[in-house]
Each structure stands twice: as C-alpha cells, then as structure tokens.
Design an enzyme around this catalytic site. Structure first.
Site, PDB file in Angstrom:
ATOM      1  N   GLY B  73       0.768  -1.100  -0.032  1.00 32.64           N
ATOM      2  CA  GLY B  73       0.193   0.121   0.040  1.00 32.64           C
ATOM      3  C   GLY B  73       0.849   1.178   0.084  1.00 32.64           C
ATOM      4  CG  ASN B 151      -4.772   3.843   9.408  1.00 31.87           C
ATOM      5  OD1 ASN B 151      -5.046   4.911   9.246  1.00 31.87           O
ATOM      6  ND2 ASN B 151      -3.459   3.697  10.110  1.00 31.87           N
ATOM      7  CD  GLN B 185      -6.729  -0.794   7.722  1.00 33.11           C
ATOM      8  OE1 GLN B 185      -7.899  -1.711   8.166  1.00 33.11           O
ATOM      9  NE2 GLN B 185      -5.699  -0.714   7.980  1.00 33.11           N
ATOM     10  CG  HIS B 207      -0.742  -7.186   4.785  1.00 40.40           C
ATOM     11  ND1 HIS B 207      -0.691  -6.602   5.994  1.00 40.40           N
ATOM     12  CD2 HIS B 207      -0.384  -5.834   3.929  1.00 40.40           C
ATOM     13  CE1 HIS B 207      -0.319  -5.463   6.265  1.00 40.40           C
ATOM     14  NE2 HIS B 207      -0.274  -4.799   4.963  1.00 40.40           N
ATOM     15  CB  THR B 243      11.365 -10.106 -11.847  1.00 40.28           C
ATOM     16  OG1 THR B 243      12.458  -9.901 -12.637  1.00 40.28           O
ATOM     17  CG2 THR B 243      10.961 -11.426 -12.267  1.00 40.28           C
ATOM     18  CB  CYS B 329       4.582   4.551  25.128  1.00 39.51           C
ATOM     19  SG  CYS B 329       5.179   5.602  26.292  1.00 39.51           S
TER      20      CYS B 329
END
Lengths: 136, 396
Positions: B73, B151, B185, B207, B243, B329
C-alpha cells in the site's frame, strides 16, 4: 513495541521491568491525597504521556516510607517502582543522588527510546525532598 | 491467543497458503519461469499473473489492465503522490503516513483537510479551498487524496461526495483535478467499486484481506496521469519495473476471490463489534468511544481515560489478547496518534486509545473472554495513574 530477537519474546523489556510493571512496589492505592506525607513532588506532563508523583515520609533524616502514582507506559511504571525500592531507607542526601542510570541498571536496562522519556521518578523524588526541606 | 489486530494484518487464509505452496512446488520443479519470457515456463507464469490480475480487479469492479501490482500500500500511495510532485495536493488530516509524508514532502502546497470528532472531513473547507486554487490557476494539475476508511478509527469518508464536488468544478472550469483514495482498510470489509466511487486512483493491499504481505494493487483509471516510481523494465505496462512476483500475486488473487464472497459476512462481524461496544460502555463507564457510527464493521477504537495505552496493550498481551494502541509510547516517533489528535485535539485521549479490530472468526465468546480481563486491567492502570478518578475529583 520492539521485539527481543534473541527470545522472540514480544516484550522489549527485561524480566525485572516486567515484574515491576505487573507487581509495582510501594504505589499508593486509591486516593493519594489521603496518603499523609512530609514532602511530595510531581514531574512530567500527561500531554507527553508520562507523569510521576512521589510522596515521602521522613524519619531521622531518612526516607522512612515512599509512595507514588505514575501515568504512563510500562517503562514509566516500572522505573518509578524501582526508584521507590532504591530510595526507601536511604538518607535524604543519599536518596537525592539517585540517577536515571541507577534506576535503569536496577531494572537490568531499558530500551534506548524509553530511557529519556520515561525515567523521571528520581526528579519527582528530588522535588519531594526539596518540598520536605522547604517546610523545615 | 485472541487476535483483535486484523487492521494491522490479517491471518493468511488457508486457501491462499495452499495456492502459494502449489506454485512454489511448480517452481521447484522448474515449470514456472519469468512471466516476461516468451518460452513455455514463462507463458505458464504469465498465465498465472493474468489470472491473479483478473481476480484482484474483479473485487473492485475494475478492468484488469487498470491495475498495477506494487510491493505494498505504501508504494501504491507514494506512486500516486509522486505523480503530482510540485502540484497542489489535498489530503485529509487523518491519512495514513504513506500518503501524508510524501504529500507533505512533494505537494506545493500540501493542504490538510480538517476532520470533525467523527473523523469525517470538512467538505465545506475542501470545496472552498479547491475552488480558490482553481480560480487562481485553472491550468495546474491538482491531486486530492482522501482515504475510504481510516486505519485507526474506522471512519468511512464521503469519497463519492468528494468525487461529485470535483466533477462539478471540472464541468464549470475544465480544471485538471484528480482523486485518489487509499482503500487499504475498506476493500474486503465493505463493497468497493472504483467506478461507482468516481475515483482516478485507488490503493488496496493483499495482507489486509487474508493474502500475503509484500504485494498490493494500484488502480489507475484509463487516461489518468501516472509517473512510475520505479523505472527499468517494461513490466506492468511500463508503469512499474521489476520482475513480476507471480507467487505473491497469485496469493493476492485467491484472497480477493474469497473476499468478494465474504463481504456479506461482515454483517455478523458488525454485530459482534456492536456487542463489544455495549459491553465496554456498561462495564467501563469512563470509556470514550472514538469510532463513529459511520465506520468499518470490524473496528472499534476507544480511549480509557488515565490509562496509558501501551500499558493496557501489554497487560492484555499477558492475557493472550492482542490489540493496538495510539499511544506515543507504542509508536516509533513517540508522538501520539495524529488521527485521534486531529479528531479530539487532546493528547490524553490519544495516549489512552486502544484499537480492537475484529476478523470474520471473532465470536461473542471472544468478547466475553476479553471482558473477563479488560475492566480489571483498566481499573488497575487507572489506580496506578496520577490522572485517576480520585485525583481528578480532588482537583475539581
């Protein structure tokens, strides 16, 4: 959350950090304003994601008891817990010399990017000691 | 493990694995060549690539030749943005970093469209500023890039309305305005038709719908400008050199074929998601529900006040529950989620955010299992926190 490539453990933290995160020592349960103290200090800022409050009870110029609250990530919670263990029983001057490195070493190390932002407990303790001294 | 992080990546579908193993076995046997080669092994590989492209195109009702296979993406998004280097580029404030970063670097200027608390873009702001730009310079090319679904929070953006605004302006002025949507998404979760949406470019990836990582698609409407990001060979109709990855493309193709039929099952996923909303509302009263009504069926983003998100995430991980967080974090750059900041302008809400993203296999039992742990975990972190309820009450 960086992965520990040696063990495939998703935790980037040492077992000691993990233990202090899961079983924090000396933290103040419930309303901390009811925890009577001789001095207190607060550092950090919720906007940055980390804030520590440290309260101390002093007897014979030594830290007789210490309590704390921490808003922040695992490293912030564990490092304040570690600080409380390191400071308890020490003289005020001695406790005031605890460094971020000492906390980090006590915990068996912290991820580099966590060290600078989350180890602030010693600064809160320094403020608490100053707060105590200012009342004398 | 209960996996509530399908927005990060979905588990590989067994049918995809089987297809890829079949192709790998044929490759080991020397049956498959480079699809650009004219000999028999090359033709066999080319046949697989053509079939994969058809399967992928069908999912978004596009023509196979309108699709370019890319590495992900991020590459698809970068390709579109770089095509409009030095042009004005409109983006929503909550775009994925793979649109935001190149738009900020190469847009002249990059105009961020603000969003409301639901995460929906301000169409009035967009229209006014677009008309102004066209009036200033009617001949310049302009790119508008707004994601179909966010997302982090799942908000569905009014892309069709954006397309209509652009269409009207183009009819009046003949301006060269092009529309891209990052549908990474959305595709596979809700019906998506490139033609119906009226976009010139559309990004989606393998994915996030049960296919392998490392391959994605970029839809480029016939006639829309397109500058390759990678120059070299003539693959992908001279639009993306390198390729062709027949193995990953085939896996992506199978995943798309399955996704087309599976979309209707997301009604059930939505029911499970809504059940989770109610459970959290009832059992953790202070929770802020960030995901709006008009959202993907499988995403729920919430913020637990005074409970920093990484702590919540790690406590849940120990209970074998995987979630994601918008806390600083947890991010590489120590900045809280730009999406939640744009919606709420409140760092504490962003630091406390936790995203649950469900899959077709997530059950009500999974939610029940989660809810035996989550309230205690949040209460414990809140009790540790300087921002806990008692402190807040004491400060009032």
């Amino acid at each position: 959350m960086p992965t520990n490539s040696k063990t495939a453990d998703p935790w980037a933290y040492t077992d000691i950090v993990k233990d202090h995160f899961l079983n924090p020592r000396n933290f103040i349960m419930g309303d901390e304003t009811k925890w009577q103290a001789d001095g207190e200090g607060i550092v950090g800022n919720p906007v940055c994601g980390d804030q520590m409050l440290v309260k101390i009870r002093v007897k014979d110029n030594k830290i007789d008891d210490i309590g704390w609250k921490t808003y922040g990530c695992a490293s912030a919670i564990a490092s304040t817990s570690a600080l409380s263990e390191l400071a308890k029983g020490r003289t005020l001057d001695d406790a005031d010399h605890i460094t971020a490195k000492e906390i980090c070493d006590f915990l068996g190390g912290l991820p580099e990017h966590k060290f600078h932002c989350s180890v602030l407990g010693h600064q809160a303790l320094h403020k608490a000691i100053q707060n105590y001294k200012s009342k004398l | 493990m209960i996996y509530f992080d399908t927005s990060a990546t979905t588990p590989l579908l067994p049918e995809v694995r089987d297809r890829m193993i079949e192709l790998m076995n044929r490759s080991v046997a020397g049956e498959l060549g480079n699809p650009s080669s004219l000999h028999t092994p090359g033709s066999r590989a080319k046949f697989e690539l053509i079939r994969a492209r058809e399967q992928v195109a069908q999912l978004i009702e596009a023509r196979p030749l309108e699709l370019i296979f890319t590495s992900g993406g991020s590459e698809s998004n970068n390709t579109v943005v770089r095509t409009f280097e030095n042009c004005p580029i409109f983006v929503s404030a909550i775009e994925h970093p793979s649109v935001l970063a190149p738009a900020e670097a190469f847009g002249k200027p990059c105009i961020k469209i603000p969003v409301d608390k639901q995460g929906i873009i301000n169409l009035g702001f967009f229209k006014t500023n677009l008309e102004k730009l066209v009036k200033e310079n009617p001949k310049q090319k302009i790119l508008v890039s707004v994601q179909l679904a966010n997302n982090e929070v799942g908000t569905i953006e009014p892309v069709k309305e954006i397309a209509n605004i652009i269409k009207n302006i183009k009819q009046e002025t003949k301006a060269k305005i092009y529309l891209h949507t990052d549908a990474t998404q959305a595709v596979g979760k809700i019906p998506v038709s490139a033609k119906d949406l009226g976009v010139d470019y559309l990004t989606f990836t393998s994915h996030k719908l049960g296919g392998p990582v490392g391959i994605a698609a970029l839809y480029v409407k016939t006639g829309a400008p397109m500058k390759p990001l990678i120059f070299g060979g003539a693959q992908e109709n001279k639009r993306r050199a390198g390729t062709s990855n027949v193995l990953l493309a085939s896996g992506f193709g199978v995943a798309c074929e399955i996704a087309k039929d599976a979309i209707e099952n997301y009604g059930k996923v939505k029911n499970v998601r809504d059940y989770l909303i109610n459970e959290i509302k009832n059992k953790i009263e202070t929770t802020i529900i960030i995901t709006p009504q008009k959202s993907l069926p499988n995403v729920l983003n919430v913020s637990f006040p005074a409970a920093e998100g990484e702590s919540t995430q790690l406590y849940l991980d120990l209970e074998n529950i995987a979630v994601s967080t918008g806390s600083a974090c947890a991010s590489g750059d120590l900045e809280p989620s730009h999406v939640i900041m744009a919606m709420y302008h409140d760092a504490e809400i962003a630091h406390g955010s936790v995203r649950f993203s469900l899959g077709l296999n997530t059950s009500k039992q999974d939610i029940d299992e989660l809810m035996t742990k989550l309230p205690n975990i949040v209460a414990k972190i809140q009790d540790l926190s300087t921002l806990n309820k008692e402190t807040q009450n004491a400060n009032k």
